[in-house]
Scaffold this motif. Structure first.
Motif, PDB file in Angstrom:
ATOM      1  N   ARG A   1      25.807 -29.527 -22.526  1.00 40.05           N
ATOM      2  CA  ARG A   1      24.568 -28.577 -22.636  1.00 40.05           C
ATOM      3  C   ARG A   1      23.328 -29.240 -22.834  1.00 40.05           C
ATOM      4  O   ARG A   1      22.915 -29.504 -24.003  1.00 40.05           O
ATOM      5  CB  ARG A   1      25.175 -27.556 -23.623  1.00 40.05           C
TER       6      ARG A   1
ATOM      7  N   HIS B   1      28.700 -13.588 -32.415  1.00 44.48           N
ATOM      8  CA  HIS B   1      29.746 -13.120 -31.615  1.00 44.48           C
ATOM      9  C   HIS B   1      31.208 -13.949 -31.983  1.00 44.48           C
ATOM     10  O   HIS B   1      31.224 -15.233 -32.259  1.00 44.48           O
ATOM     11  CB  HIS B   1      29.462 -13.234 -29.946  1.00 44.48           C
TER      12      HIS B   1
ATOM     13  N   ARG C   1      21.088 -28.766 -34.121  1.00 48.75           N
ATOM     14  CA  ARG C   1      21.742 -27.490 -33.463  1.00 48.75           C
ATOM     15  C   ARG C   1      21.889 -26.628 -34.788  1.00 48.75           C
ATOM     16  O   ARG C   1      22.329 -26.880 -35.642  1.00 48.75           O
ATOM     17  CB  ARG C   1      22.856 -27.867 -32.745  1.00 48.75           C
TER      18      ARG C   1
ATOM     19  N   TRP D   1      22.638 -22.964 -36.241  1.00 45.52           N
ATOM     20  CA  TRP D   1      23.666 -21.829 -36.001  1.00 45.52           C
ATOM     21  C   TRP D   1      23.622 -20.830 -36.967  1.00 45.52           C
ATOM     22  O   TRP D   1      23.207 -21.307 -38.147  1.00 45.52           O
ATOM     23  CB  TRP D   1      25.313 -22.376 -36.067  1.00 45.52           C
TER      24      TRP D   1
ATOM     25  N   HIS E   1      29.792 -16.499 -34.619  1.00 45.99           N
ATOM     26  CA  HIS E   1      28.613 -17.738 -34.580  1.00 45.99           C
ATOM     27  C   HIS E   1      27.926 -17.106 -33.826  1.00 45.99           C
ATOM     28  O   HIS E   1      27.808 -16.450 -32.873  1.00 45.99           O
ATOM     29  CB  HIS E   1      29.450 -18.846 -34.212  1.00 45.99           C
TER      30      HIS E   1
ATOM     31  N   ALA F   1      24.180 -19.572 -31.850  1.00 46.86           N
ATOM     32  CA  ALA F   1      23.323 -20.698 -31.503  1.00 46.86           C
ATOM     33  C   ALA F   1      22.143 -20.492 -31.173  1.00 46.86           C
ATOM     34  O   ALA F   1      21.673 -20.044 -30.335  1.00 46.86           O
ATOM     35  CB  ALA F   1      23.973 -21.555 -30.425  1.00 46.86           C
TER      36      ALA F   1
HETATM   37  C1  SIN Z   1      26.489 -23.786 -28.741  1.00 43.69           C
HETATM   38  O1  SIN Z   1      25.921 -23.884 -27.795  1.00 43.69           O
HETATM   39  O2  SIN Z   1      25.870 -24.324 -29.974  1.00 43.69           O
HETATM   40  C2  SIN Z   1      27.486 -22.913 -29.239  1.00 43.69           C
HETATM   41  C3  SIN Z   1      27.367 -21.580 -28.360  1.00 43.69           C
HETATM   42  C4  SIN Z   1      28.584 -20.631 -28.596  1.00 43.69           C
HETATM   43  O3  SIN Z   1      29.654 -21.044 -28.309  1.00 43.69           O
HETATM   44  O4  SIN Z   1      28.284 -19.210 -28.962  1.00 43.69           O
END
Ligand code: SIN
Ligand code: FE
Length: 293
Positions: free
Chosen positions: A120, A139, A167, A169, A253, A255
């Motif tokens: 990603r 979600h 990252r 979350w 979770h 992001a």
């Molecule tokens: C992510 O890209 O950090 C997680 C995205 C997700 O699964 O909702």
């Protein structure tokens, strides 16, 4: 209540944990914790640093994807040697992620099935999408086109951001509370609809009542703006060069921000769990008082 994040001081993908440590980690994972390995990095070879760019995405794709079972890469513009090297990087991540899961959860053994690998390279924050596809909203994961008939979704993530960016979350309320809030609001599956979706190749396989409900939970939570604004959550920053694993079908979770992530999906039959009662399948079956697959 379960801690939303549990740290594990692992520094190698292949390290076998002492039995008691593995047992504790497995327990936390199944109970709905994110297992966070701050010292475990996915290391890129010097020649692989060039892949840290959105330029390798094909068209409007958000992720490059790789299928470890067929050694096949997709959604990338890379050709020739670039394509082979990008696939090799993702294959290595898939192998290391599998070794990690089996080291922490040896009892999953041969029941653990490989799903897709994703890379990603797009910044998550401010990425325009539809509300249902917006992963900055809390979600649980459920796949519209890939029904899984109750299999657990276990994912391993590594932040490979070269600029040291985390990252970010949010981790939401426990699954049982969320399901109690939303499950009975989901309209029932229309008779014949699962058959039709399969026939039209909109789904790969039959969408079970379980899949219908999980998608319903995913969509209902994302579309409820009050819930998104006010429900309980913990913010957590996964630093660059760290790794985490989590049952994303159970843990709420979102992001919020971050760029450059590798992710491996695994599927696990609920009977391979230490405590199948903690699966979304069994929780929902208890709520609805009937089998859902
Ligand atoms: C992510 O890209 O950090 C997680 C995205 C997700 O699964 O909702
Ligand atoms: Fe998700």
């Amino acid at each position: 209540m379960t801690n939303s994040v549990t740290s594990l001081e692992l520094a190698s993908w292949e390290a076998a944990l002492p039995a008691h440590a593995a047992g504790d980690a497995l327990d936390a994972l199944e109970a709905g914790s994110v297992l966070f390995m701050p010292r475990l990095a996915f290391t890129l070879d010097p020649t692989e640093h060039r892949f840290l760019s959105p330029q390798w995405l094909e068209g409007t794709a958000k992720n490059v994807s790789f299928d470890p079972r067929h050694d096949q890469i997709a959604h990338t513009s890379a050709n020739g040697e670039d394509r082979a090297q990008l696939a090799a990087m993702m294959a290595r991540f898939a192998r290391q992620a599998r070794a990690l899961v089996l080291g922490v959860c040896p009892q999953y053994g041969s029941a653990l099935r490989d799903g897709l690998t994703s890379f990603r390279p797009v910044q998550t924050q401010g990425r325009a999408t539809s509300p249902k596809k917006d992963d900055t909203r809390l979600h649980v994961d459920a796949f519209a086109s890939r029904p899984n008939q109750g299999l657990r979704i276990l994912r391993v993530f590594s932040n490979v951001n070269p600029a040291g960016e985390p990252r970010i979350w949010e981790i939401g309320e426990p699954f049982d509370a969320m399901a109690g809030r939303f499950a009975k609001r989901i309209p029932p599956q229309r008779p014949g609809s699962a058959w039709l979706l399969e026939k039209l190749h909109i789904t790969k396989g039959r969408r079970s009542e379980y899949d219908h409900l999980m998608l319903g939970l995913h969509d209902t939570a994302k579309l409820d703006t009050d819930y998104q604004r006010t429900s309980a959550r913990t913010r957590f920053e996964f630093p660059a060069q760290s790794t985490w694993m989590v049952f994303t079908d159970r843990v709420m979770h979102a992001a919020l921000a971050g760029q450059f992530l590798l992710e491996q999906t695994f599927y696990l039959p609920v009977d391979a769990m230490r405590d199948a009662g903690r699966s979304p399948l069994r929780v929902l079956e208890k709520l609805f008082q009937r089998p859902l697959v």
